[in-house]
Design a protein around this motif. Structure first.
Motif, short mmCIF file in Angstrom:
data_model
loop_
_atom_site.label_atom_id
_atom_site.label_comp_id
_atom_site.label_asym_id
_atom_site.label_seq_id
_atom_site.Cartn_x
_atom_site.Cartn_y
_atom_site.Cartn_z
N UNK A 86 0.85 -1.20 0.00
CA UNK A 86 0.00 0.00 0.00
C UNK A 86 0.89 1.25 0.00
N UNK A 87 1.96 1.20 0.80
CA UNK A 87 2.89 2.35 0.83
C UNK A 87 3.52 2.54 -0.55
N UNK A 88 3.86 1.43 -1.22
CA UNK A 88 4.46 1.53 -2.56
C UNK A 88 3.45 2.10 -3.54
N UNK A 89 2.20 1.63 -3.44
CA UNK A 89 1.16 2.14 -4.35
C UNK A 89 0.95 3.62 -4.11
N UNK A 105 3.22 0.64 -15.00
CA UNK A 105 3.02 -0.82 -15.05
C UNK A 105 3.45 -1.49 -13.74
N UNK A 106 4.27 -0.81 -12.94
CA UNK A 106 4.65 -1.43 -11.66
C UNK A 106 3.44 -1.51 -10.72
N UNK A 161 1.73 -5.15 -8.62
CA UNK A 161 1.70 -5.31 -7.16
C UNK A 161 0.90 -6.57 -6.78
N UNK A 162 1.29 -7.24 -5.71
CA UNK A 162 0.58 -8.48 -5.30
C UNK A 162 -0.91 -8.24 -5.06
N UNK A 163 -1.29 -7.02 -4.69
CA UNK A 163 -2.71 -6.76 -4.41
C UNK A 163 -3.59 -7.00 -5.62
N UNK A 166 -5.54 4.33 0.53
CA UNK A 166 -4.08 4.38 0.51
C UNK A 166 -3.54 5.04 1.78
N UNK A 167 -4.37 5.05 2.81
CA UNK A 167 -3.99 5.51 4.15
C UNK A 167 -5.10 5.00 5.09
#
Ligand SMILES: O=C(O)CCC(=O)C(=O)O
Length: 260
Positions: A29-32, A75-76, A80-82, A141-142
């Protein structure tokens, strides 16, 4: 298997399900959030928010803005696994193993009154290619408290057909809203890693964000049907076209980001 039978039954009865448990990883989530913040930072400097196809930066309401197709632009995000987790949840809710990622957009709300997103059913936008058999995820996202503009749902409304929606044009975008007299159910706070998902027919709105910080949520649609195969092919092409246009615009506006 991610969901319990009780959760699946609740989703089918109410038309939505709030999962306030760490279904998604805090790190992803932090990466997103970081990637999405970057997209907003870059895109705000573009003179023309509209890029191509389903990818656009829009301000539907004052204080509320969005990026459609964030996962196509970066595209990253799509890796993400999510993405797999949400797809698995959609499969369990639809009892269908053939579910696919269809569409995404990010909703960003400034803090302030008048940032409510009014009552609607997502399926009112079916002319844009929405699939009836799909599950729409709302991934905060928070951590979300009542002050952040909670989602509010009308339980069971997914079984009561489509309401009339009026088209409202505010800042150049057309948004669709329904008139609803009933009281909805406001969701309890959600910690990072939790999510809400709903049926495309379920009536919902979100309240104003008065938290003092920008609230961002990533909306992901997963559905059953053949059209995403087309999207999986067209995604990289679209992102390439968008990237070229971004570079052209950036050349003029002096912005310095790498687009994918
Ligand atoms: O994020 C929000 O505040 C509202 C999102 C929403 O209603 C939607 O994506 O359909």
């Amino acid at each position: 298997v991610i969901l319990t039978n009780e959760e699946i039954n609740r989703y089918r009865r109410d038309g939505y399900l709030s999962l306030d448990r760490p279904v998604l990883g805090g790190e992803e989530i932090a990466a997103a959030r970081a990637k999405i913040d970057q997209l907003f930072d870059d895109w705000q400097s573009y003179p023309n928010g509209r890029l191509t196809g389903n990818i656009r930066l829009g301000g539907d309401l004052p204080g509320v803005s969005g990026i459609m197709g964030a996962a196509v632009l970066d595209r990253q995000l799509a890796r993400l696994p999510m993405m797999k987790t949400c797809r698995q949840i959609a499969s369990e809710l639809l009892s269908d193993r053939r579910t696919w990622f269809h569409f995404d957009h990010v909703v960003s709300k400034d803090s302030g009154d008048d940032t409510q997103v009014d009552w609607h059913q997502d399926y009112a936008y079916s002319s844009t290619g929405l699939t009836r058999r799909s599950v729409h995820f709302w991934v905060p996202l928070q951590s979300i408290t009542a002050a952040h503009g909670s989602m509010v749902y009308l339980p069971g409304s997914h079984r009561e057909g489509m309401r009339d929606h009026q088209s409202m044009i505010r800042t150049g975008e057309s948004i669709l809203t329904a008139t609803v007299e009933d009281e909805g159910v406001e969701l309890a706070p959600i910690e990072v890693g939790g999510l809400v998902c709903h049926d495309p027919m379920t009536l919902h709105y979100s309240m104003s964000n008065n938290s003092g910080e920008v609230r961002r949520a990533w909306v992901l649609h997963f559905g059953a049907g053949p059209w995403p195969a087309l999207r999986q092919v067209s995604g990289p092409i679209l992102s390439r076209v968008a990237g070229i246009r971004c570079r052209m615009i950036r050349g003029r506006s002096g912005c310095s980001t790498q687009m994918h």
